[in-house]
Design a protein around this motif. Structure first.
Motif, PDB file in Angstrom:
ATOM      1  N   ARG A  75       0.826  -1.193   0.000  1.00 44.93           N
ATOM      2  CA  ARG A  75       0.000   0.000   0.000  1.00 44.93           C
ATOM      3  C   ARG A  75       0.873   1.260   0.000  1.00 44.93           C
ATOM      4  NH1 ARG A  75      -2.587  -0.575   4.672  1.00 44.93           N
ATOM      5  NH2 ARG A  75      -3.608  -2.397   3.822  1.00 44.93           N
ATOM      6  N   LYS A  76       1.970   1.228   0.748  1.00 49.19           N
ATOM      7  CA  LYS A  76       2.872   2.372   0.782  1.00 49.19           C
ATOM      8  C   LYS A  76       3.524   2.574  -0.582  1.00 49.19           C
ATOM      9  CE  LYS A  76       7.102   4.074   2.863  1.00 49.19           C
ATOM     10  NZ  LYS A  76       8.287   3.736   3.626  1.00 49.19           N
ATOM     11  N   ALA A  77       3.966   1.479  -1.208  1.00 51.62           N
ATOM     12  CA  ALA A  77       4.591   1.590  -2.531  1.00 51.62           C
ATOM     13  C   ALA A  77       3.592   2.105  -3.554  1.00 51.62           C
ATOM     14  CB  ALA A  77       5.154   0.235  -2.963  1.00 51.62           C
ATOM     15  N   ASP A  78       2.341   1.631  -3.493  1.00 48.81           N
ATOM     16  CA  ASP A  78       1.313   2.099  -4.423  1.00 48.81           C
ATOM     17  C   ASP A  78       1.024   3.581  -4.206  1.00 48.81           C
ATOM     18  OD1 ASP A  78       1.180  -0.442  -5.423  1.00 48.81           O
ATOM     19  OD2 ASP A  78      -0.678  -0.990  -4.377  1.00 48.81           O
ATOM     20  N   THR A  79       1.007   4.009  -2.964  1.00 48.37           N
ATOM     21  CA  THR A  79       0.721   5.414  -2.664  1.00 48.37           C
ATOM     22  C   THR A  79       1.863   6.305  -3.149  1.00 48.37           C
ATOM     23  OG1 THR A  79      -0.518   4.752  -0.706  1.00 48.37           O
ATOM     24  CG2 THR A  79       0.171   7.033  -0.807  1.00 48.37           C
ATOM     25  N   GLU A  80       3.097   5.855  -2.962  1.00 50.49           N
ATOM     26  CA  GLU A  80       4.234   6.663  -3.415  1.00 50.49           C
ATOM     27  C   GLU A  80       4.359   6.668  -4.928  1.00 50.49           C
ATOM     28  OE1 GLU A  80       7.501   4.945  -1.298  1.00 50.49           O
ATOM     29  OE2 GLU A  80       7.075   6.094   0.524  1.00 50.49           O
TER      30      GLU A  80
END
Length: 123
Positions: free
Chosen positions: A97-102
């Motif tokens: 989720r963090k990678a997708d958000t970034e």
């Protein structure tokens, strides 16, 4: 007047140092500085000792016979492994989720407007 002040200062500094070092010369530190100065021999045979008190039958301290039984209702190895797998999956989902958000592209900022031409005294 200054010489007297220096002598008093020297006495004030030197006295605790001399007394402190003289107390270290003999192994009477268990009785403290007062006992060392007054010549107390440090015998503790008349005094109550907490170590001697522990040898008596004391009811206020627990004994090995009063250890409570093992707790029941503990988790099994399989339950702990299931919980750890769940936590591992949650961590992986959080990282994704963090990678997708970034990875979301940020909009380009607006250009800074040019400075206005202000002439003093004119509106």
């Amino acid at each position: 007047m200054g010489a007297i002040g220096r002598r008093i200062g020297l006495v004030c500094v030197a006295t605790p140092m001399i007394l402190g070092l003289s107390a270290c010369a003999e192994p009477r530190l268990d009785n403290g500085l007062w006992g060392a100065m007054m010549g107390d021999d440090g015998s503790t045979s008349d005094k109550a000792s907490p170590i001697r008190a522990m040898k008596e039958n004391r009811t206020d301290y627990p004994t090995l016979g009063s250890v409570p039984p093992r707790p029941t209702g503990l988790t099994t190895d399989a339950q702990r492994q299931t919980t750890m797998d769940t936590l591992t999956n949650d961590r992986a989902a959080s990282r994704k989720r963090k990678a997708d958000t970034e990875a979301i592209p940020m909009p380009t900022p607006l250009e800074v407007p040019a400075k206005p031409k202000i002439v003093p005294g004119r509106s």
